[in-house]
Design a protein around this motif. Structure first.
Motif, mmCIF file in Angstrom:
data_model
loop_
_atom_site.group_PDB
_atom_site.id
_atom_site.type_symbol
_atom_site.label_atom_id
_atom_site.label_comp_id
_atom_site.label_asym_id
_atom_site.label_seq_id
_atom_site.Cartn_x
_atom_site.Cartn_y
_atom_site.Cartn_z
ATOM 1 N N SER A 141 -5.364 -4.219 18.303
ATOM 2 C CA SER A 141 -5.443 -3.184 17.493
ATOM 3 C C SER A 141 -4.948 -3.695 16.038
ATOM 4 O O SER A 141 -3.716 -4.443 15.952
ATOM 5 N N HIS A 142 -5.357 -2.859 14.922
ATOM 6 C CA HIS A 142 -5.047 -3.304 13.744
ATOM 7 C C HIS A 142 -5.064 -2.036 12.793
ATOM 8 O O HIS A 142 -5.176 -0.852 13.355
ATOM 9 N N ASP A 143 -5.054 -2.263 11.445
ATOM 10 C CA ASP A 143 -4.553 -1.129 10.580
ATOM 11 C C ASP A 143 -6.040 0.130 10.525
ATOM 12 O O ASP A 143 -5.980 1.246 9.753
ATOM 13 N N PHE A 144 -7.095 -0.380 10.893
ATOM 14 C CA PHE A 144 -8.255 0.480 10.765
ATOM 15 C C PHE A 144 -9.161 0.773 12.317
ATOM 16 O O PHE A 144 -9.848 1.580 12.364
ATOM 17 N N TRP A 145 -8.316 0.083 13.450
ATOM 18 C CA TRP A 145 -9.055 0.272 14.705
ATOM 19 C C TRP A 145 -8.157 -0.063 15.687
ATOM 20 O O TRP A 145 -7.188 -0.717 15.418
ATOM 21 N N ALA A 146 -8.174 0.793 16.899
ATOM 22 C CA ALA A 146 -7.420 0.734 18.017
ATOM 23 C C ALA A 146 -8.002 0.683 19.445
ATOM 24 O O ALA A 146 -9.350 1.272 19.569
ATOM 25 N N THR B 158 0.853 -1.231 -0.057
ATOM 26 C CA THR B 158 -0.032 0.030 -0.112
ATOM 27 C C THR B 158 0.729 1.201 0.159
ATOM 28 O O THR B 158 1.736 1.561 0.969
ATOM 29 N N PRO B 159 0.679 2.046 -1.090
ATOM 30 C CA PRO B 159 1.577 3.277 -1.041
ATOM 31 C C PRO B 159 1.335 4.181 0.099
ATOM 32 O O PRO B 159 0.052 4.590 0.289
ATOM 33 N N GLY C 214 -10.771 2.704 25.744
ATOM 34 C CA GLY C 214 -11.356 3.239 24.911
ATOM 35 C C GLY C 214 -11.166 2.749 23.505
ATOM 36 O O GLY C 214 -9.917 2.375 23.119
ATOM 37 N N GLN C 215 -12.165 2.633 22.640
ATOM 38 C CA GLN C 215 -11.906 1.974 21.093
ATOM 39 C C GLN C 215 -12.462 3.172 20.218
ATOM 40 O O GLN C 215 -13.282 3.930 20.506
ATOM 41 N N TYR C 216 -11.679 2.896 19.115
ATOM 42 C CA TYR C 216 -11.840 4.011 18.235
ATOM 43 C C TYR C 216 -11.405 3.754 16.654
ATOM 44 O O TYR C 216 -10.599 2.809 16.645
ATOM 45 N N ASP C 217 -12.085 3.868 15.605
ATOM 46 C CA ASP C 217 -11.699 3.769 14.370
ATOM 47 C C ASP C 217 -10.518 4.883 14.144
ATOM 48 O O ASP C 217 -10.493 5.802 14.732
ATOM 49 N N HIS C 218 -9.795 4.441 12.927
ATOM 50 C CA HIS C 218 -8.743 5.678 12.299
ATOM 51 C C HIS C 218 -8.565 5.232 10.882
ATOM 52 O O HIS C 218 -8.764 4.123 10.436
ATOM 53 N N GLU C 219 -7.744 6.237 10.101
ATOM 54 C CA GLU C 219 -7.292 5.916 8.873
ATOM 55 C C GLU C 219 -6.377 4.677 8.839
ATOM 56 O O GLU C 219 -5.863 4.146 9.816
ATOM 57 N N ARG C 220 -6.483 4.089 7.562
ATOM 58 C CA ARG C 220 -5.880 2.933 7.340
ATOM 59 C C ARG C 220 -4.394 3.025 7.680
ATOM 60 O O ARG C 220 -3.722 4.092 7.225
ATOM 61 N N GLY C 221 -3.537 1.991 8.225
ATOM 62 C CA GLY C 221 -2.022 2.251 8.494
ATOM 63 C C GLY C 221 -1.866 2.052 9.877
ATOM 64 O O GLY C 221 -2.773 1.925 10.743
ATOM 65 N N ASP C 222 -0.701 2.206 10.025
ATOM 66 C CA ASP C 222 0.078 1.932 11.802
ATOM 67 C C ASP C 222 -0.100 3.145 12.182
ATOM 68 O O ASP C 222 0.681 4.032 11.962
ATOM 69 N N ARG C 223 -1.222 3.416 13.013
ATOM 70 C CA ARG C 223 -1.500 4.737 13.808
ATOM 71 C C ARG C 223 -0.348 4.833 14.776
ATOM 72 O O ARG C 223 0.065 4.091 15.598
ATOM 73 N N ASP C 224 -0.002 6.357 14.800
ATOM 74 C CA ASP C 224 1.006 6.785 15.893
ATOM 75 C C ASP C 224 0.268 7.360 17.092
ATOM 76 O O ASP C 224 -0.454 8.137 17.114
ATOM 77 N N ALA C 225 0.566 6.735 18.211
ATOM 78 C CA ALA C 225 -0.163 7.030 19.458
ATOM 79 C C ALA C 225 0.697 7.919 20.448
ATOM 80 O O ALA C 225 0.553 8.227 21.536
ATOM 81 N N GLY C 226 1.852 8.723 19.639
ATOM 82 C CA GLY C 226 2.838 9.348 20.187
ATOM 83 C C GLY C 226 1.993 10.571 20.862
ATOM 84 O O GLY C 226 2.283 11.270 21.834
ATOM 85 N N GLY C 227 0.834 11.206 20.432
ATOM 86 C CA GLY C 227 0.065 12.413 20.909
ATOM 87 C C GLY C 227 -1.015 12.052 21.864
ATOM 88 O O GLY C 227 -1.720 12.775 22.304
ATOM 89 N N ASP C 228 -1.336 10.826 22.308
ATOM 90 C CA ASP C 228 -2.412 10.318 23.079
ATOM 91 C C ASP C 228 -1.775 10.262 24.559
ATOM 92 O O ASP C 228 -0.691 10.083 24.945
ATOM 93 N N ARG C 229 -2.747 10.817 25.349
ATOM 94 C CA ARG C 229 -2.293 10.928 26.932
ATOM 95 C C ARG C 229 -3.548 10.388 27.713
ATOM 96 O O ARG C 229 -4.871 9.967 27.186
ATOM 97 N N TYR C 230 -3.147 10.022 28.988
ATOM 98 C CA TYR C 230 -4.417 9.766 30.104
ATOM 99 C C TYR C 230 -4.125 10.530 31.382
ATOM 100 O O TYR C 230 -2.973 10.923 31.426
ATOM 101 N N SER C 231 -5.060 10.760 32.081
ATOM 102 C CA SER C 231 -4.946 11.449 33.515
ATOM 103 C C SER C 231 -6.045 10.757 34.411
ATOM 104 O O SER C 231 -7.080 10.158 33.906
ATOM 105 N N ALA C 232 -5.610 10.643 35.782
ATOM 106 C CA ALA C 232 -6.563 10.233 36.755
ATOM 107 C C ALA C 232 -6.543 11.027 37.975
ATOM 108 O O ALA C 232 -5.336 11.290 38.587
#
Length: 285
Positions: free
Chosen positions: A167-172, A127-128, A245-263
């Motif tokens: 998680s896979h190329d369309f969901w995480a 996939t290009p 938490g579950q979510y769809d995303h664009e096709r490909g190996d999604r970068d989770a570097g901008g994700d955060r959590y707090s409690a």
């Protein structure tokens, strides 16, 4: 048994020969009848020359002809019956009905990841990658700054974030693990997922009772925010718990570097706060 079959076959052969050889001479029979009728007419007084046979005589001729045809028909039927009786009887085979499909048992596990929504590419093809100009920009702001390691633990409360291995190329699925050595009388957990393109919530769950929490999800400043809030009067017992938490995303190996959590939590009279990201880390205490 073999002798009887031989006798039956010989009888059928003779019946066939008799039926085929018997050919009545119809012209000869009619001539004899006419001669007899003519002789009877000459014996009558006052007869002059040949006379036409009466109607009754012709009726007799027709009757004799019909009788001969009936004999031939009966003989043919007898031969056919003899041949048919020797045919082996037809047999029927009973089959049992196919078993009804069994119903699979349901489980109380976490929701399984959805199937790949689009067909996979043929073997041997790649996939290009989209050009850099078309990729969504990385999320900016305070949420992108990686918190220090010390922020993942506060007193009796410890935390960790990880991307679920299913998680896979369309969901995480993003997992937040909390460990508490003391009961919590208040707790709010937030999962912040960066909008890297096509990110949309598909659900959420937690290992604690659902009725103990209020759950919300919303888009805010380029992030998808999941929030669990412990209801007033409820308590989180000491132990290890998970929020996901579950979510769809664009096709490909999604970068989770901008994700955060707090409690944030309350244990007795103490206020506790932890935060972190989803980079791999060693387990806590």
């Amino acid at each position: 048994m073999t002798g009887r079959r031989d006798v039956d076959e010989e009888l059928r052969a003779r019946l066939h020969e008799a039926a085929g050889a018997h050919e009545p001479d119809r012209a000869r029979i009619l001539a004899r009848v006419e001669r007899g009728m003519a002789g009877r007419g000459r014996d009558r007084p006052g007869h002059h020359g040949a006379t036409r046979p009466p109607l009754l005589g012709w009726a007799r001729v027709a009757g004799a002809t019909a009788a001969v045809a009936g004999v031939l028909a009966v003989g043919g039927y007898a031969v056919a019956s003899a041949l048919k009786d020797d045919a082996p009887p037809q047999r029927s085979v009973a089959t049992s009905p196919a078993p009804a499909p069994s119903r699979e048992a349901t489980t109380s596990r976490a929701p399984a990841p959805p199937a790949d929504p689009t067909p996979s590419a043929p073997p041997g093809t790649e996939t290009p990658e989209p050009p850099a100009s078309s990729r969504p920009p990385a999320a900016t702001g305070s949420a992108t700054a990686r918190p220090p390691v010390s922020a993942v633990e506060d007193g009796p409360l410890w935390s960790d974030g990880s991307v679920d291995p299913h998680s896979h190329d369309f969901w995480a699925q993003s997992n937040i693990t909390l460990k508490t050595g003391e009961p919590l009388t208040a707790l709010t957990v937030e999962l912040v997922v960066a909008q890297t393109g096509g990110v949309a919530s598909t659900g959420a769950w937690r290992s604690l009772p659902e009725e103990d929490f209020t759950f919300t999800v919303e888009e805010r400043d380029g992030f998808l925010v999941h929030r669990w809030t412990l209801k007033q009067g409820r308590t989180v017992p000491a132990g290890e718990w998970m929020f996901a938490g579950q979510y769809d995303h664009e096709r490909g190996d999604r970068d989770a570097g901008g994700d955060r959590y707090s409690a944030t939590a309350t244990a007795g009279s103490e206020r506790l706060s932890v935060q972190g990201d989803f980079a791999p880390r060693d387990g806590g205490s």
